[in-house]
Design a protein around this motif. Structure first.
Motif, PDB file in Angstrom:
ATOM      1  N   TYR A   1       0.814  -1.209   0.000  1.00  0.00           N
ATOM      2  CA  TYR A   1       0.000   0.000   0.000  1.00  0.00           C
ATOM      3  C   TYR A   1       0.853   1.267   0.000  1.00  0.00           C
ATOM      4  CZ  TYR A   1      -3.876  -3.114   1.177  1.00  0.00           C
ATOM      5  OH  TYR A   1      -4.810  -4.117   1.159  1.00  0.00           O
TER       6      TYR A   1
ATOM      7  N   LEU B   1       0.596   5.195  -2.600  1.00  0.00           N
ATOM      8  CA  LEU B   1       0.250   6.372  -1.797  1.00  0.00           C
ATOM      9  C   LEU B   1       1.405   7.371  -1.733  1.00  0.00           C
ATOM     10  CD1 LEU B   1      -1.725   4.627   1.082  1.00  0.00           C
ATOM     11  CD2 LEU B   1      -2.656   6.074  -0.726  1.00  0.00           C
TER      12      LEU B   1
ATOM     13  N   MET C   1       0.022  13.317   3.039  1.00  0.00           N
ATOM     14  CA  MET C   1      -0.125  12.121   2.219  1.00  0.00           C
ATOM     15  C   MET C   1       1.040  11.157   2.441  1.00  0.00           C
ATOM     16  SD  MET C   1      -1.822  10.252   0.214  1.00  0.00           S
ATOM     17  CE  MET C   1      -3.191  11.345  -0.177  1.00  0.00           C
TER      18      MET C   1
ATOM     19  N   ALA D   1       0.864   7.365   3.790  1.00  0.00           N
ATOM     20  CA  ALA D   1       1.491   6.259   3.065  1.00  0.00           C
ATOM     21  C   ALA D   1       2.293   5.375   4.014  1.00  0.00           C
ATOM     22  CB  ALA D   1       2.404   6.808   1.963  1.00  0.00           C
TER      23      ALA D   1
END
Length: 279
Positions: free
Chosen positions: A233, A237, A270, A274
């Motif tokens: 993930y 991101l 962000m 992440a």
């Protein structure tokens, strides 16, 4: 009591403590393959308290040295308004510093050393570095990044290594954003007689410095995934975060520092998301 909480900027302290707790969580997930039941809740709580105390001490000592400016610009602050005397503020800051370092010492030596170094840097920043081109920006950048690092220090040197990239990203992004904010504030700073990096070397050159720092952060951002420290993930991101950093670089090079600052701030959030998702 309310005046002392104002001195500490308690909301700011709470945000710093939350960032440190995020640092503990990310480092735990990177280092250990254990369920959250094994999470060191006591140590994490101690980290949060220590960060709140040291951050509050730094904010208090900043008001102590800024009393002359605050008397003009912010007369409602606790010291200029007379709610707290300069001597009381100094003693309060010293108490908070000592208490924060002591609590950090109960966690481990690494936490204690970071707390001690950051405390000294906060005093130096408030007294001298704030008015020093670039070094003041660098101090703010390091202190922001080290909040996550302090949380990871619960796990000693292994924790510092686990969060080294997040620390670097947060530090570089914050320095870049601080320089961009100085570009935005050039006119007012020049009238006030301040000597910021943009005033010293020029708006365009300062923009290049901010851009270079952001691009270094972008270049190192894939490392945790490539080194199997963070999961699948993380990469998409952090890719979004990198695009926002690039958008911020573009804005500052196009002479729009206000937009650039907003984009850098969004990119930092962000990037943190992440790391949390990847861990």
């Amino acid at each position: 009591m309310h005046a002392y909480l104002q001195l500490m900027r308690i909301a700011n302290c709470a945000m710093a403590a939350f960032a440190a707790l995020i640092g503990v969580l990310i480092a735990f997930r990177i280092i250990f393959e254990q369920p959250l039941q094994a999470f060191p809740f006591f140590e994490a709580g101690s980290v949060g308290i220590a960060v709140m105390l040291v951050t509050g001490a730094g904010n208090t000592i900043n008001d102590y040295f800024d009393v002359g400016i605050d008397t003009i610009n912010r007369p409602d602050r606790p010291i200029p308004s007379g709610k707290v005397s300069k001597q009381q503020a100094l003693f309060f800051a010293a108490f908070l510093f000592i208490a924060g370092i002591a609590i950090a010492g109960f966690i481990n030596l690494v936490c204690a050393l970071i707390a001690l170094f950051n405390s000294l840097l906060l005093v130096l920043y408030a007294r001298n570095l704030k008015a020093t081109p670039f070094f003041g920006n660098a101090a703010v950048g390091y202190l922001t990044g080290s909040t996550f690092l302090f949380g990871a220090a619960v796990f000693g040197m292994e924790g510092l290594y686990a969060l080294s990239v997040l620390f670097l990203l947060a530090t570089l992004a914050t320095i870049a954003r601080e320089i961009v904010k100085d570009i935005e504030d050039m006119e007012g700073d020049r009238k006030a007689g301040a000597t910021t990096l943009p005033i010293l070397i020029g708006k365009k050159q300062a923009g290049f410095v901010a851009s270079a720092l952001a691009l270094i952060g972008i270049a190192v951002s894939p490392y945790p995934y490539m080194n199997s420290m963070l999961g699948e993930y993380y990469l998409p991101l952090v890719g979004i975060a990198d695009l926002l950093f690039i958008a911020g670089v573009y804005a500052v090079l196009k002479n729009d520092p206000a937009l650039s600052s907003k984009r850098f701030k969004l990119a930092m959030f962000m990037a943190l998301f992440a790391f949390v998702a990847g861990a």
